[in-house]
Design an enzyme around this catalytic site. Structure first.
Site, PDB file in Angstrom:
ATOM      1  N   ARG A 127      38.193  37.621  62.612  1.00  0.00           N
ATOM      2  CA  ARG A 127      37.269  38.214  61.638  1.00  0.00           C
ATOM      3  C   ARG A 127      37.295  37.378  60.378  1.00  0.00           C
ATOM      4  NH1 ARG A 127      39.407  41.422  57.485  1.00  0.00           N
ATOM      5  NH2 ARG A 127      41.601  41.944  57.802  1.00  0.00           N
ATOM      6  N   SER A 141      35.131  31.888  56.814  1.00  0.00           N
ATOM      7  CA  SER A 141      35.213  30.633  57.579  1.00  0.00           C
ATOM      8  C   SER A 141      36.555  29.930  57.436  1.00  0.00           C
ATOM      9  CB  SER A 141      34.081  29.666  57.178  1.00  0.00           C
ATOM     10  OG  SER A 141      32.842  30.322  57.281  1.00  0.00           O
ATOM     11  N   ARG A 142      37.604  30.715  57.173  1.00  0.00           N
ATOM     12  CA  ARG A 142      38.964  30.162  57.044  1.00  0.00           C
ATOM     13  C   ARG A 142      39.110  29.203  55.853  1.00  0.00           C
ATOM     14  NH1 ARG A 142      39.591  33.962  59.773  1.00  0.00           N
ATOM     15  NH2 ARG A 142      40.433  34.095  61.883  1.00  0.00           N
ATOM     16  N   LEU A 143      38.133  29.256  54.915  1.00  0.00           N
ATOM     17  CA  LEU A 143      38.216  28.382  53.728  1.00  0.00           C
ATOM     18  C   LEU A 143      38.849  29.189  52.589  1.00  0.00           C
ATOM     19  CD1 LEU A 143      34.815  26.533  54.153  1.00  0.00           C
ATOM     20  CD2 LEU A 143      37.128  25.682  54.645  1.00  0.00           C
TER      21      LEU A 143
END
Ligand SMILES: Cc1cc2nc3c(=O)[nH]c(=O)nc-3n(C[C@H](O)[C@H](O)[C@H](O)COP(=O)(O)O)c2cc1C
Length: 215
Positions: free
Chosen positions: A9, A190-192
């Site tokens: 997620r 987005s895992r940023l």
């Protein structure tokens, strides 16, 4: 259960702006714990404390932080426990807190020392009597034959104290981690993710350097 590889997620709860760079990191940590309290999260002060044993092998367990101030963070435990012995041999530790609904993590590294006796006495005195009895009755981290044996130890200690005052055992007290590194992590899409790490060369220095780390 679905496959763990398929659990995914995006984190969208918040962000960590560059403004935070000006903050005192221990004050910021206190604010983040207060946010977790306000959000009514379970055990908002729970933290994993990692220590290293005599063979250099890491060990970790959860404790409840009982104080955050300009010195660092503190918790209470039995000094003869595994963690207590490990810290006596190597006073370095890492601490991590995670608040899942807030998508936040904080990591600290530093050196650990015993809290002054007066502080441990004051906190011990504030605990319920049954917890104070428990501190005497349990040789934390030592094996015991069965639950009944533990209950028998508690009964023995309860009888020994009678109606008398239950003072703090010498082997039970507070540990203070004085951090040289504190990293704040805020989940982003987005895992940023946002990561800000505050470091200082030694615990005596009040001057923190800040770096934004790649996610
Ligand atoms: C939510 C939670 C809170 C805990 N709080 C403490 C604590 O404040 N102090 C403590 O000594 N152990 C606490 N424990 C138990 C420790 O995780 C651990 O079992 C115990 O301290 C023995 O660890 P050791 O054998 O590595 O010394 C807590 C465990 C959990 C799951």
């Amino acid at each position: 259960m679905g496959r763990l590889e398929d659990l995914r997620r995006d984190y969208r709860h918040g962000q960590l702006d560059d403004d935070a760079i000006g903050e005192d990191p221990l004050a910021m940590l206190a604010r983040w714990v207060a946010d977790a309290v306000d959000a009514e999260l379970g055990e908002p002060n729970a933290a994993t404390v990692a220590t290293v044993d005599a063979d250099g092998v890491p060990d970790a367990r959860v404790v409840l932080l009982r104080g955050i101030d300009e010195r660092g963070v503190c918790w209470y435990s039995n000094r003869r426990s595994a963690k207590g012995r490990q810290l006596a041999g190597n006073p370095h530790a890492a601490v991590v807190l995670f608040w899942e609904p807030l998508e936040r993590q904080v990591r600290l590294r530093g050196t650990v020392e015993d809290l002054p006796d007066e502080e441990s006495d004051a906190y011990f005195a504030s605990r319920p009597r049954s917890s104070r009895i428990g501190a005497w009755a349990s040789q934390q981290s030592e094996p015991i034959a069965d639950r009944a044996s533990l209950d028998a130890q508690v009964a023995q200690v309860t009888a020994r104290f009678g109606d008398g005052e239950v003072a703090r055992p010498e082997h039970w007290g507070g540990s203070l981690l004085r951090p040289t590194s504190i990293e704040f992590w805020q989940g982003r899409p987005s895992r940023l993710h946002d990561r800000l790490r505050f470091t200082r060369p030694d615990v005596g220095s009040g001057d923190w350097a800040v770096a934004r780390l790649q996610p």
